[in-house]
Write a protein that holds these residues in place. Structure first.
Motif, short mmCIF file in Angstrom:
data_model
loop_
_atom_site.label_atom_id
_atom_site.label_comp_id
_atom_site.label_asym_id
_atom_site.label_seq_id
_atom_site.Cartn_x
_atom_site.Cartn_y
_atom_site.Cartn_z
N ASP A 1 -4.62 148.54 -44.75
CA ASP A 1 -3.40 147.88 -44.30
C ASP A 1 -2.28 148.91 -44.14
O ASP A 1 -1.78 149.43 -45.14
N ASN A 2 -1.90 149.21 -42.90
CA ASN A 2 -0.85 150.20 -42.64
C ASN A 2 0.47 149.84 -43.30
O ASN A 2 1.26 150.71 -43.62
N ARG A 3 0.72 148.56 -43.52
CA ARG A 3 1.98 148.14 -44.15
C ARG A 3 2.05 148.57 -45.60
O ARG A 3 3.14 148.65 -46.17
#
Length: 127
Positions: free
Chosen positions: A36-38
């Motif tokens: 998850d890039n977030r």
């Protein structure tokens, strides 16, 4: 600090506060979290460096003040920033301090039903 394709690497020439005697930390890796890039420290750090490049000047420390004259920030400022983030994230800052952010993150993960395997895997491999 050295940026590689999937990690930032930080070198230390003196022992850290948490270093065991005779076992100084020589390098800290902050790698991509592909799930998850977030939640990825690598993506966040890359963005932070991009956004602060115009105010950084000759400051070679990682964290710089967003208030002029944009100098490196003190430990106290960083601790205050961490407390603000913890508070805004719903973490009880009367119970957790800037120094216990890792414990607070794991506690929050557990409250949010993140599996123990995921917590252990990410915490161990991201440091």
């Amino acid at each position: 600090m050295c940026q590689e394709k999937s990690c930032f690497m930080f070198g230390f020439d003196t022992p850290l506060k948490t270093s065991r005697s005779g076992h100084p930390v020589k390098e800290l890796k902050m790698c991509v979290y592909p799930m998850d890039n977030r939640l990825c420290i690598y993506v966040a750090l890359k963005e932070y460096l991009k956004r602060t490049s115009s105010i950084r000047g000759d400051v070679d420390k990682l964290f710089v003040s967003y208030v002029k004259p944009h100098r490196e920030v003190s430990r106290e400022t960083i601790a205050r920033w961490i407390r603000v983030v913890l508070d805004r994230s719903g973490v009880d800052i009367r119970k957790f301090t800037a120094h216990s952010v890792r414990a607070a993150a794991v506690s929050k993960d557990k409250i949010n039903n993140v599996s123990i395997d995921d917590i252990i895997h990410y915490k161990v491999h991201s440091v």
